[in-house]
Design an enzyme around this catalytic site. Structure first.
Site, PDB file in Angstrom:
ATOM      1  N   TYR A  40      -8.918   0.280  -1.029  1.00  0.00           N
ATOM      2  CA  TYR A  40      -8.139  -0.840  -1.578  1.00  0.00           C
ATOM      3  C   TYR A  40      -9.055  -2.043  -1.701  1.00  0.00           C
ATOM      4  CZ  TYR A  40      -4.569  -4.507  -1.965  1.00  0.00           C
ATOM      5  OH  TYR A  40      -3.810  -5.572  -2.385  1.00  0.00           O
ATOM      6  N   ASP A  45     -17.502  -4.004  -0.468  1.00  0.00           N
ATOM      7  CA  ASP A  45     -16.317  -4.801  -0.173  1.00  0.00           C
ATOM      8  C   ASP A  45     -16.136  -4.890   1.345  1.00  0.00           C
ATOM      9  OD1 ASP A  45     -13.882  -5.954   0.203  1.00  0.00           O
ATOM     10  OD2 ASP A  45     -12.759  -4.618  -1.127  1.00  0.00           O
ATOM     11  N   LYS A 102     -10.436 -12.183   5.062  1.00  0.00           N
ATOM     12  CA  LYS A 102      -9.854 -11.974   6.390  1.00  0.00           C
ATOM     13  C   LYS A 102     -10.558 -12.812   7.483  1.00  0.00           C
ATOM     14  CE  LYS A 102      -7.416  -7.968   4.926  1.00  0.00           C
ATOM     15  NZ  LYS A 102      -7.755  -6.868   4.048  1.00  0.00           N
TER      16      LYS A 102
HETATM   17  C1  LIG Z   1      -7.409  -6.924   2.462  1.00  0.00           C
HETATM   18  C2  LIG Z   1      -8.446  -6.389   1.556  1.00  0.00           C
HETATM   19  C3  LIG Z   1      -8.622  -6.903   0.263  1.00  0.00           C
HETATM   20  C4  LIG Z   1      -7.691  -7.920  -0.343  1.00  0.00           C
HETATM   21  O1  LIG Z   1      -7.703  -9.134   0.300  1.00  0.00           O
HETATM   22  P1  LIG Z   1      -6.456 -10.134   0.106  1.00  0.00           P
HETATM   23  O2  LIG Z   1      -6.872 -11.362   0.838  1.00  0.00           O
HETATM   24  O3  LIG Z   1      -5.268  -9.450   0.687  1.00  0.00           O
HETATM   25  O4  LIG Z   1      -6.302 -10.364  -1.350  1.00  0.00           O
HETATM   26  C5  LIG Z   1      -9.684  -6.442  -0.477  1.00  0.00           C
HETATM   27  N1  LIG Z   1     -10.529  -5.505   0.012  1.00  0.00           N
HETATM   28  C6  LIG Z   1     -10.370  -4.978   1.243  1.00  0.00           C
HETATM   29  C7  LIG Z   1     -11.345  -3.970   1.736  1.00  0.00           C
HETATM   30  C8  LIG Z   1      -9.321  -5.391   2.047  1.00  0.00           C
HETATM   31  O5  LIG Z   1      -9.150  -4.831   3.253  1.00  0.00           O
END
Ligand SMILES: *Cc1c(COP(=O)(O)O)cnc(C)c1O
Length: 439
Positions: A155, A249, A277
């Site tokens: 994701y 990511d 995060k």
């Molecule tokens: C949470 C997450 C996202 C998205 O971040 P948001 O702040 O919720 O838009 C993208 N990539 C990874 C790996 C994530 O865990």
């Protein structure tokens, strides 16, 4: 606000939460502002929160829980960490947003670049979604190519090009490919099984229009699935040889698995990396960065546009700095010890009860899979025992442990999870298993 007519009528464990959820459902789609918060996947309704401190979160019915959701990743130091709260309280009276640069943004950028060898420049944004979406636009602008390669069950936020075979809430809600995304755009995203270097090579041979490859260095959105030996290095090599931008990511793994994130832990060199995060300490903040040569394509230096009214917000940046400055090598040793103790304890209890279980764990990220063999990709992660997961989730909640309401999510251990709290958690696991066994 709804008022409670007869408070004495509310004696059930979740009555006030249920009432507030019903009110929310009338005004907010599904009653939640992010689908992962709903308990739809486990046939329940969410608890509503009043506050949290350390590893403990409290709901509107005054139930307290040991929290392993940690706001889905940011709370590596636990809730309401005194140093972060102090820093924010000191800065709030100076104003909430200026729409002009502050030195604090440079300070956070310096932290990120200092901790990651390959990060030479960074741009601050408001969410992980914005970071990945912008990184992809930048990769497309830089290479002049258009295809995106991603991995099944990973994701990367809800940007159009990335909501194809997506994990986390998307798959929990049964829509790994979202409605509302033009087929023409979705067709530009090619999906490969995680940990499958061979399949990735085949895709690289097939297409000559690949702009970038994006990967979670430790998958956390199909449950926690670590990279197999050589997988990330292999991807990096393929990207380098084919002039494809290698995007790592780290929105979840950044400052989570190592003080220099997964790229340091696994010794890989991303062209671009995304953060979120933890770097916001609980405030809306994210970032993407990488090689100067690529980052210089961004407006106002280059022709790839990306902007934000609240980007680099002074309060969010302050919370972010106050978080990362507390994260030292010792922090990660502590987290490793705590999470290992939890993992071993759970494994032992499942063995005693002869219930099939495997656990994937990288540092303070872990997921329980209700199956005998730990998954290495999304197809395998889907083989879990759903009835068992639902029962386990609800019974743990009853016993005061708040877990992610989906098998495709990761538990997060924080520095506030003391040995006593892990022991309480293990007690809850024991009670839960006995309850499930006796039906
Ligand atoms: C949470 C997450 C996202 C998205 O971040 P948001 O702040 O919720 O838009 C993208 N990539 C990874 C790996 C994530 O865990």
């Amino acid at each position: 606000m709804q008022t409670i007519e007869n408070p004495q009528d509310y004696t059930g464990r979740y009555d006030f939460s249920d009432k507030q959820f019903a009110a929310a459902c009338k005004l907010i789609p599904g009653g939640v502002n992010s689908p992962v918060r709903s308990f739809k996947g486990v046939n329940g309704s969410p608890i509503f929160i009043t506050g949290a401190e350390g590893a403990v979160i409290q709901d509107v019915d005054d139930n307290q829980y040991i929290d392993y959701v940690g706001s889905w990743g940011p709370m590596i130091l636990g809730h309401a960490n005194p140093h972060i709260i102090d820093a924010v309280q000191n800065i709030v009276p100076l104003g909430l947003s200026f729409g002009a640069p502050t030195d604090r943004e440079t300070c956070l950028a310096d932290f990120i670049c200092d901790r990651h060898k390959n990060m030479e420049m960074v741009r601050l944004v408001n969410s992980g979604t914005e970071a990945t979406m912008s990184a992809i636009r930048l990769a497309r602008g830089y290479t002049g190519k258009k295809r995106v390669i991603k991995f099944d069950g990973c994701y990367h936020g809800h940007g159009d090009s990335l909501l194809v075979a997506a994990g986390s809430g998307a798959v929990t809600q049964g829509i790994p490919g979202s409605g509302g995304i033009p087929e023409e755009l979705a067709n530009l995203t090619t999906v490969v099984p995680y940990n499958d270097l061979k399949a990735t090579e085949v895709v690289f041979e097939k297409f000559d229009d690949i702009a970038c490859l994006i990967v979670e260095p430790v998958a956390g959105n199909m449950g926690c699935v670590p990279p197999q030996e050589g997988f990330l290095q292999g991807l990096q090599k393929l990207c380098n040889e084919n002039d494809v931008v290698f995007i790592v990511d780290e929105v979840m793994t950044g400052f989570r698995v190592h003080k220099g994130s997964a790229q340091t832990l696994y010794n890989i060199k991303p062209d671009l990396a995304c953060f979120g995060k933890i770097i916001g300490g609980g405030m809306p903040l994210a970032a993407y960065g990488g090689k100067k040569e690529i980052m210089k394509k961004l407006s106002p230096l280059g022709d790839v546009y990306q902007a934000g009214t609240l980007a680099g917000n002074p309060i969010a940046v302050t919370a972010g700095i106050a978080t990362v400055e507390q994260l030292t090598t010792k922090t990660y040793e502590e987290l490793e010890n705590t999470a290992c103790y939890l993992e071993q304890g759970i494994k032992r209890l499942f063995e005693i009860s002869a219930t099939p279980l495997s656990i994937n764990r990288v540092g303070s990220m872990l997921t329980l899979f209700f199956m005998p063999k730990a998954p290495t990709n999304f197809a395998e992660a889907q083989q879990y025992d759903k009835k068992m997961f639902d029962a386990f989730f609800h019974e743990m909640l009853e016993n005061g442990v708040y877990l992610p309401p989906s098998p495709y999510e990761t538990w997060f251990v924080s520095t506030s999870h003391t040995k006593e709290m892990i022991d309480l958690t293990l007690k809850a696991v024991e009670t839960t298993l006995n309850k499930i066994k006796t039906g």
